[in-house]
Design a protein around this motif. Structure first.
Motif, mmCIF file in Angstrom:
data_model
loop_
_atom_site.group_PDB
_atom_site.id
_atom_site.type_symbol
_atom_site.label_atom_id
_atom_site.label_comp_id
_atom_site.label_asym_id
_atom_site.label_seq_id
_atom_site.Cartn_x
_atom_site.Cartn_y
_atom_site.Cartn_z
ATOM 1 N N ASP A 34 37.308 34.843 44.291
ATOM 2 C CA ASP A 34 38.516 35.275 43.545
ATOM 3 C C ASP A 34 38.214 36.609 42.779
ATOM 4 O OD1 ASP A 34 36.935 34.330 41.489
ATOM 5 O OD2 ASP A 34 38.602 33.025 40.633
ATOM 6 N N LYS A 35 37.042 37.103 43.288
ATOM 7 C CA LYS A 35 36.684 38.467 42.368
ATOM 8 C C LYS A 35 36.293 39.585 43.340
ATOM 9 C CE LYS A 35 35.508 37.224 37.594
ATOM 10 N NZ LYS A 35 36.912 37.638 37.063
ATOM 11 N N THR A 36 36.720 40.829 43.117
ATOM 12 C CA THR A 36 36.376 42.080 43.997
ATOM 13 C C THR A 36 35.929 43.154 43.304
ATOM 14 O OG1 THR A 36 37.918 41.208 45.724
ATOM 15 C CG2 THR A 36 37.368 43.347 45.864
ATOM 16 N N GLU A 37 35.059 44.070 43.822
ATOM 17 C CA GLU A 37 34.726 45.208 43.450
ATOM 18 C C GLU A 37 35.431 46.454 44.211
ATOM 19 O OE1 GLU A 37 31.025 46.568 41.044
ATOM 20 O OE2 GLU A 37 30.845 47.381 43.345
ATOM 21 N N ILE A 38 36.019 47.251 43.315
ATOM 22 C CA ILE A 38 36.456 48.535 44.207
ATOM 23 C C ILE A 38 35.677 49.455 43.924
ATOM 24 C CG2 ILE A 38 38.343 49.948 44.206
ATOM 25 C CD1 ILE A 38 40.172 47.961 43.471
ATOM 26 N N MET A 93 33.038 55.580 41.210
ATOM 27 C CA MET A 93 33.645 54.991 40.296
ATOM 28 C C MET A 93 33.988 53.526 40.837
ATOM 29 S SD MET A 93 34.344 58.426 39.935
ATOM 30 C CE MET A 93 34.885 58.617 41.361
ATOM 31 N N SER A 94 33.604 52.535 39.689
ATOM 32 C CA SER A 94 33.818 51.098 40.271
ATOM 33 C C SER A 94 34.538 50.311 39.171
ATOM 34 C CB SER A 94 32.453 50.613 40.321
ATOM 35 O OG SER A 94 31.837 50.969 41.272
ATOM 36 N N ILE A 95 35.340 49.248 39.579
ATOM 37 C CA ILE A 95 36.028 48.398 38.754
ATOM 38 C C ILE A 95 36.104 47.025 39.382
ATOM 39 C CG2 ILE A 95 38.212 48.896 39.656
ATOM 40 C CD1 ILE A 95 39.169 49.124 36.620
ATOM 41 N N GLU A 96 35.967 46.083 38.634
ATOM 42 C CA GLU A 96 36.207 44.586 38.993
ATOM 43 C C GLU A 96 37.555 44.104 39.010
ATOM 44 O OE1 GLU A 96 34.513 40.557 37.417
ATOM 45 O OE2 GLU A 96 32.912 41.874 38.053
ATOM 46 N N VAL A 97 37.940 43.618 40.029
ATOM 47 C CA VAL A 97 39.366 43.111 40.115
ATOM 48 C C VAL A 97 39.333 41.272 40.175
ATOM 49 C CG1 VAL A 97 41.483 43.330 41.618
ATOM 50 C CG2 VAL A 97 40.038 45.055 41.300
ATOM 51 N N ASN A 98 40.238 40.863 39.576
ATOM 52 C CA ASN A 98 40.418 39.476 39.365
ATOM 53 C C ASN A 98 41.587 38.974 40.566
ATOM 54 O OD1 ASN A 98 38.802 38.877 37.221
ATOM 55 N ND2 ASN A 98 40.598 39.829 36.126
ATOM 56 N N ALA A 99 40.912 39.160 41.774
ATOM 57 C CA ALA A 99 41.732 38.907 43.112
ATOM 58 C C ALA A 99 40.734 38.867 44.376
ATOM 59 C CB ALA A 99 42.942 39.886 43.324
ATOM 60 N N PRO A 100 41.040 38.142 45.240
ATOM 61 C CA PRO A 100 40.065 38.062 46.364
ATOM 62 C C PRO A 100 40.198 39.402 47.154
ATOM 63 C CG PRO A 100 41.934 36.240 46.730
ATOM 64 C CD PRO A 100 42.210 37.090 45.194
ATOM 65 N N VAL A 101 39.185 39.626 48.014
ATOM 66 C CA VAL A 101 38.963 41.026 48.601
ATOM 67 C C VAL A 101 40.161 41.122 49.776
ATOM 68 C CG1 VAL A 101 37.272 40.056 50.512
ATOM 69 C CG2 VAL A 101 37.348 42.444 49.861
ATOM 70 N N ASP A 102 40.350 39.843 50.437
ATOM 71 C CA ASP A 102 41.674 40.146 51.467
ATOM 72 C C ASP A 102 42.958 40.569 50.574
ATOM 73 O OD1 ASP A 102 40.237 39.438 53.628
ATOM 74 O OD2 ASP A 102 40.696 37.246 53.360
ATOM 75 N N MET A 117 42.661 56.461 39.193
ATOM 76 C CA MET A 117 43.206 56.143 40.216
ATOM 77 C C MET A 117 42.511 54.335 40.546
ATOM 78 S SD MET A 117 42.864 59.106 42.923
ATOM 79 C CE MET A 117 43.497 60.722 42.699
ATOM 80 N N VAL A 118 41.394 54.370 40.302
ATOM 81 C CA VAL A 118 40.727 53.222 40.362
ATOM 82 C C VAL A 118 41.189 52.074 39.481
ATOM 83 C CG1 VAL A 118 38.525 51.836 40.181
ATOM 84 C CG2 VAL A 118 38.568 54.094 41.352
ATOM 85 N N GLU A 119 41.562 52.366 38.061
ATOM 86 C CA GLU A 119 42.249 51.604 37.184
ATOM 87 C C GLU A 119 43.645 51.034 37.727
ATOM 88 O OE1 GLU A 119 42.059 53.949 33.798
ATOM 89 O OE2 GLU A 119 39.990 53.221 33.381
ATOM 90 N N ASN A 120 44.260 52.130 38.310
ATOM 91 C CA ASN A 120 45.806 51.959 38.869
ATOM 92 C C ASN A 120 45.566 50.806 40.246
ATOM 93 O OD1 ASN A 120 46.917 53.703 37.459
ATOM 94 N ND2 ASN A 120 47.250 55.408 38.740
ATOM 95 N N MET A 121 44.756 51.073 40.997
ATOM 96 C CA MET A 121 44.431 50.095 42.047
ATOM 97 C C MET A 121 44.283 48.651 41.420
ATOM 98 S SD MET A 121 41.969 51.892 44.855
ATOM 99 C CE MET A 121 41.404 53.439 44.139
#
Length: 137
Positions: free
Chosen positions: A85-89, A1-10, A120-124
């Protein structure tokens, strides 16, 4: 499962990547049973053992247990930088459900896991982007 996040990886990994953070974004009640967060650490959820770790990932396994059919269950959580400024979980599960009765039962098992871990990925994502999750009942 994957999702893109609008935040830097750190920032993402600092928010969701500790071994018992699953207690907030996934399965409540996680505690460390032994270890210090490095290889060999055991958490209370499934008595899962940390067996691999990088700067932005970890892999765990569930041990063989008496009276429980062994499914070779492993999971990997990772954060992959896409830009500044983008990360994939990514949450990857590996398991053997061949012991289930038939193809229909195996497919139902896969879909149930996909539904649960997608949530869970959506919650992250919510947490990593600075949001809060609703309180559990």
């Amino acid at each position: 499962m994957s999702i893109e996040v609008n935040a830097p990886v750190d920032k993402v990994w600092a928010r969701i990547g500790k071994y018992c953070d699953i207690g907030e974004w996934g399965i409540p009640g996680c505690t460390i049973l032994s270890g210090d967060g490095d290889l060999g650490t055991v958490r209370s959820i499934g008595n899962e053992i940390l067996v691999g770790k990088t700067k932005y990932s970890y892999t765990y396994t569930q041990p063989v247990r008496v009276g429980v059919t062994y499914s070779m269950y492993h999971g990997t959580l990772e954060a992959v930088p896409l830009s500044a400024d983008k990360t994939e979980i990514n949450y990857t599960l590996f398991f053997d459900n061949s012991m289930l009765a038939d193809d229909a039962a195996r497919e139902k098992d896969i879909q149930n896991r996909r539904t649960r871990f997608t949530k869970m990925v959506e919650n992250m994502k919510v947490l990593a982007e600075g949001g809060t999750l609703p309180k559990a009942n």
